[in-house]
Enzyme design. Sequence first.
Site, PDB file in Angstrom:
ATOM      1  N   TYR A 161       0.824  -1.213   0.000  1.00  0.00           N
ATOM      2  CA  TYR A 161       0.000   0.000   0.000  1.00  0.00           C
ATOM      3  C   TYR A 161       0.855   1.258   0.000  1.00  0.00           C
ATOM      4  O   TYR A 161       0.590   2.206  -0.734  1.00  0.00           O
ATOM      5  CB  TYR A 161      -0.963  -0.041   1.198  1.00  0.00           C
ATOM      6  CG  TYR A 161      -2.024  -1.072   0.965  1.00  0.00           C
ATOM      7  CD1 TYR A 161      -3.198  -0.743   0.312  1.00  0.00           C
ATOM      8  CD2 TYR A 161      -1.813  -2.395   1.325  1.00  0.00           C
ATOM      9  CE1 TYR A 161      -4.159  -1.701   0.032  1.00  0.00           C
ATOM     10  CE2 TYR A 161      -2.764  -3.364   1.050  1.00  0.00           C
ATOM     11  CZ  TYR A 161      -3.930  -3.015   0.400  1.00  0.00           C
ATOM     12  OH  TYR A 161      -4.857  -3.966   0.103  1.00  0.00           O
TER      13      TYR A 161
ATOM     14  N   LYS B 147       3.472  -8.952  -8.093  1.00  0.00           N
ATOM     15  CA  LYS B 147       3.353  -7.490  -7.933  1.00  0.00           C
ATOM     16  C   LYS B 147       4.285  -6.773  -8.910  1.00  0.00           C
ATOM     17  O   LYS B 147       3.930  -5.749  -9.489  1.00  0.00           O
ATOM     18  CB  LYS B 147       3.692  -7.082  -6.493  1.00  0.00           C
ATOM     19  CG  LYS B 147       2.613  -7.491  -5.497  1.00  0.00           C
ATOM     20  CD  LYS B 147       2.868  -6.889  -4.131  1.00  0.00           C
ATOM     21  CE  LYS B 147       1.710  -7.176  -3.200  1.00  0.00           C
ATOM     22  NZ  LYS B 147       1.839  -6.574  -1.903  1.00  0.00           N
TER      23      LYS B 147
ATOM     24  N   THR C 183       6.108  -4.221   8.142  1.00  0.00           N
ATOM     25  CA  THR C 183       6.646  -4.447   9.496  1.00  0.00           C
ATOM     26  C   THR C 183       5.491  -4.993  10.344  1.00  0.00           C
ATOM     27  O   THR C 183       4.966  -4.288  11.214  1.00  0.00           O
ATOM     28  CB  THR C 183       7.214  -3.157  10.116  1.00  0.00           C
ATOM     29  OG1 THR C 183       6.248  -2.106   9.961  1.00  0.00           O
ATOM     30  CG2 THR C 183       8.519  -2.742   9.500  1.00  0.00           C
TER      31      THR C 183
ATOM     32  N   TYR D  90      -2.518  20.562  26.913  1.00  0.00           N
ATOM     33  CA  TYR D  90      -2.426  19.336  27.738  1.00  0.00           C
ATOM     34  C   TYR D  90      -1.617  18.214  27.075  1.00  0.00           C
ATOM     35  O   TYR D  90      -1.721  17.069  27.492  1.00  0.00           O
ATOM     36  CB  TYR D  90      -3.819  18.771  28.081  1.00  0.00           C
ATOM     37  CG  TYR D  90      -4.763  19.763  28.721  1.00  0.00           C
ATOM     38  CD1 TYR D  90      -4.419  20.375  29.920  1.00  0.00           C
ATOM     39  CD2 TYR D  90      -5.974  20.088  28.130  1.00  0.00           C
ATOM     40  CE1 TYR D  90      -5.274  21.286  30.513  1.00  0.00           C
ATOM     41  CE2 TYR D  90      -6.836  21.003  28.714  1.00  0.00           C
ATOM     42  CZ  TYR D  90      -6.477  21.597  29.905  1.00  0.00           C
ATOM     43  OH  TYR D  90      -7.320  22.498  30.497  1.00  0.00           O
TER      44      TYR D  90
ATOM     45  N   CYS E 226     -11.737  19.512  39.681  1.00  0.00           N
ATOM     46  CA  CYS E 226     -12.694  19.097  38.632  1.00  0.00           C
ATOM     47  C   CYS E 226     -12.348  17.795  37.933  1.00  0.00           C
ATOM     48  O   CYS E 226     -13.161  16.872  37.905  1.00  0.00           O
ATOM     49  CB  CYS E 226     -12.815  20.207  37.588  1.00  0.00           C
ATOM     50  SG  CYS E 226     -13.529  21.699  38.263  1.00  0.00           S
TER      51      CYS E 226
ATOM     52  N   LYS F  26     -12.672  14.397  39.960  1.00  0.00           N
ATOM     53  CA  LYS F  26     -14.064  14.227  40.407  1.00  0.00           C
ATOM     54  C   LYS F  26     -14.976  13.878  39.227  1.00  0.00           C
ATOM     55  O   LYS F  26     -15.811  12.982  39.307  1.00  0.00           O
ATOM     56  CB  LYS F  26     -14.504  15.535  41.067  1.00  0.00           C
ATOM     57  CG  LYS F  26     -15.976  15.757  41.199  1.00  0.00           C
ATOM     58  CD  LYS F  26     -16.277  17.103  41.828  1.00  0.00           C
ATOM     59  CE  LYS F  26     -16.387  18.250  40.844  1.00  0.00           C
ATOM     60  NZ  LYS F  26     -17.562  18.233  39.989  1.00  0.00           N
TER      61      LYS F  26
HETATM   62  N1  LIG Z   1      -0.811   0.633   4.891  1.00  0.00           N
HETATM   63  C1  LIG Z   1      -0.809   1.853   5.391  1.00  0.00           C
HETATM   64  O1  LIG Z   1      -1.805   2.577   5.354  1.00  0.00           O
HETATM   65  C2  LIG Z   1       0.427   2.429   6.016  1.00  0.00           C
HETATM   66  C3  LIG Z   1       0.486   3.795   6.308  1.00  0.00           C
HETATM   67  C4  LIG Z   1       1.653   4.319   6.864  1.00  0.00           C
HETATM   68  C5  LIG Z   1       2.718   3.478   7.141  1.00  0.00           C
HETATM   69  N2  LIG Z   1       2.617   2.141   6.864  1.00  0.00           N
HETATM   70  C6  LIG Z   1       3.799   1.309   7.139  1.00  0.00           C
HETATM   71  O2  LIG Z   1       4.492   1.144   5.911  1.00  0.00           O
HETATM   72  C7  LIG Z   1       5.058  -0.167   5.835  1.00  0.00           C
HETATM   73  C8  LIG Z   1       4.508  -0.901   4.638  1.00  0.00           C
HETATM   74  O3  LIG Z   1       3.114  -1.072   4.799  1.00  0.00           O
HETATM   75  P1  LIG Z   1       2.218  -1.661   3.652  1.00  0.00           P
HETATM   76  O4  LIG Z   1       0.817  -1.622   4.146  1.00  0.00           O
HETATM   77  O5  LIG Z   1       2.547  -0.993   2.358  1.00  0.00           O
HETATM   78  O6  LIG Z   1       2.749  -3.178   3.616  1.00  0.00           O
HETATM   79  P2  LIG Z   1       2.309  -4.347   2.625  1.00  0.00           P
HETATM   80  O7  LIG Z   1       2.343  -5.611   3.395  1.00  0.00           O
HETATM   81  O8  LIG Z   1       1.075  -3.968   1.867  1.00  0.00           O
HETATM   82  O9  LIG Z   1       3.495  -4.373   1.558  1.00  0.00           O
HETATM   83  C9  LIG Z   1       4.781  -4.722   1.853  1.00  0.00           C
HETATM   84  C10 LIG Z   1       5.438  -5.210   0.575  1.00  0.00           C
HETATM   85  O10 LIG Z   1       6.819  -5.426   0.849  1.00  0.00           O
HETATM   86  C11 LIG Z   1       7.220  -6.551   0.079  1.00  0.00           C
HETATM   87  N3  LIG Z   1       8.507  -7.028   0.595  1.00  0.00           N
HETATM   88  C12 LIG Z   1       8.752  -7.787   1.692  1.00  0.00           C
HETATM   89  N4  LIG Z   1      10.075  -8.008   1.811  1.00  0.00           N
HETATM   90  C13 LIG Z   1      10.676  -7.371   0.797  1.00  0.00           C
HETATM   91  C14 LIG Z   1      12.033  -7.184   0.403  1.00  0.00           C
HETATM   92  N5  LIG Z   1      13.027  -7.715   1.091  1.00  0.00           N
HETATM   93  N6  LIG Z   1      12.291  -6.476  -0.711  1.00  0.00           N
HETATM   94  C15 LIG Z   1      11.289  -5.925  -1.420  1.00  0.00           C
HETATM   95  N7  LIG Z   1       9.987  -6.045  -1.089  1.00  0.00           N
HETATM   96  C16 LIG Z   1       9.683  -6.756  -0.002  1.00  0.00           C
HETATM   97  C17 LIG Z   1       6.057  -7.504   0.215  1.00  0.00           C
HETATM   98  O11 LIG Z   1       6.085  -8.509  -0.791  1.00  0.00           O
HETATM   99  C18 LIG Z   1       4.886  -6.531   0.062  1.00  0.00           C
HETATM  100  O12 LIG Z   1       4.505  -6.404  -1.292  1.00  0.00           O
HETATM  101  C19 LIG Z   1       4.737  -0.835   7.183  1.00  0.00           C
HETATM  102  O13 LIG Z   1       5.797  -0.609   8.066  1.00  0.00           O
HETATM  103  C20 LIG Z   1       3.499  -0.089   7.637  1.00  0.00           C
HETATM  104  O14 LIG Z   1       3.364  -0.130   9.039  1.00  0.00           O
HETATM  105  C21 LIG Z   1       1.512   1.600   6.299  1.00  0.00           C
END
Ligand SMILES: NC(=O)c1ccc[n+]([C@@H]2O[C@H](COP(=O)([O-])OP(=O)(O)OC[C@H]3O[C@@H](n4cnc5c(N)ncnc54)[C@H](O)[C@@H]3O)[C@@H](O)[C@H]2O)c1
Length: 444
Positions: free
Chosen positions: A15, A40, A91, A262, A273, A276
Amino acid sequence: METVAYSVSIFGLGYVGSVMAACLAHKGNRVVGVDVNPTKVAMLSSGRSPILENRLPELIAEGHQACRMDATTDAIAAVRDSDISFVCVGTPSLRNGKLDLSHVEHACAEIGKGLARKAAHHLVVLRSTLLPGTTEGVAIPILEAASGKRAGEDFGVCYNPEFMREGNAVVDFFAPPYTVLGSRDSKDLAALRELYSWVPSKTFETSLSVAEMVKYVSNAYHALKVAFANEIGTLCKQLGVDSESVMEIFATDTKLNISGAYLMPGFAFGGSCLPKDLRALGYRAKELDLCLPVIEAILPSNREHVERALAAVLQMGKRKVGLLGLSFKAGTDDLRESPQVQLIKRLLGEGFELCIWDRDVSMGRLMGSNRQFIEEVIPHIGSLLRTQLEQVVNAAEVVIIGTTAIDKDTLVAVLRPEQFVIDLVNFKKLLRPEGLPFYQGICW
Ligand SMILES: NC(=O)c1ccc[n+]([C@@H]2O[C@H](COP(=O)([O-])OP(=O)(O)OC[C@H]3O[C@@H](n4cnc5c(N)ncnc54)[C@H](O)[C@@H]3O)[C@@H](O)[C@H]2O)c1
């Protein structure tokens, strides 16, 4: 403003990576996506979106037709053919909740191998959500070991968290709430500043660990808001109150409710406040057999913070403590449910020798307004009150600052460098006395 076009490799076509690839290509950059998943890669390299997301198919088709977007499983070639590599791999959580860094480790090792074979300077930008210390303690060592090169000298490393929301990701990428760029050395950020020069929102340049933590704080706070609103809604519904009207009105207060008010780490809340009213809400919810864990957790969390202050004093290994500030906030002599009073009771229980000064309480005491409370409810504390701030500081090995009703000059004049100072109120940096090596807060 004219933007410089870069060659960018994006590791992880999920994504985050797919949206980033499409949007950076749209902005005129050359993008190569890298993924371990050949399906992909095949989709992106043929101009199709590997994920379902608004506006993404059109942008990917556009990038493909303009020959600005490609994809590969060959990490080494992708590093060779680009100026910047973004790590956007997943992750996920392990079964026990621990962050699974295996994809980040693998991607960094692959990028490191690419760096080993590349003479030109390269920038590696971690974009996956990583706990503070991960870029420094995990990513950089792997990149260095795999490349045989030094971060900061032979290649740059930055952390740049992603704040997009799925479903709205393209719009959020072009107009994020803010851009946060973390680095060891701000000279590593030059290319990112140019790459994002079109971003309309504010950019913060900071350390790696602050940038990493801002992402977690943002997500934790968003989750807290949802849970809080749902608990309030649940209570309202049971009480026959229109929760939508309540929250609509609540959210228009940008002075105290939806604001930075805050939100600075400091000391516990108190006063006549907040405690309570939380108790009343909690009790009413129990009467209605409602389980509202977020609301029920607030007072225990606040009590825990007083315990942290006690632990900080105990840790100093001294016996003589001076407390500046007794009321729950400066400008009042109200001692009801003051967390300072709670702390004093705990300190006395641990056998500390204590002296207390509070400008407002002393004044109120003279005027008689809180005399009855001190004499009847906390007489043992009343006897520890001194009228002169100097008396309290001079006698103390540990000074606790529990009020903002003291200025920097006064503190500088009385505090000695060897004294331990615990600043509970978190004076702004400019207002803190300097040259005191043992000056600290309990959560900053
Ligand atoms: N999905 C969200 O809305 C969003 C928003 C902000 C941050 N994040 C963070 O961004 C990161 C990615 O999220 P995502 O939702 O896109 O993950 P995802 O699982 O949709 O995609 C991860 C991709 O990485 C690929 N991958 C794994 N190992 C690899 C490697 N060694 N080399 C190349 N590609 C590899 C996987 O095949 C997969 O296509 C995460 O840490 C997530 O927490 C996600």
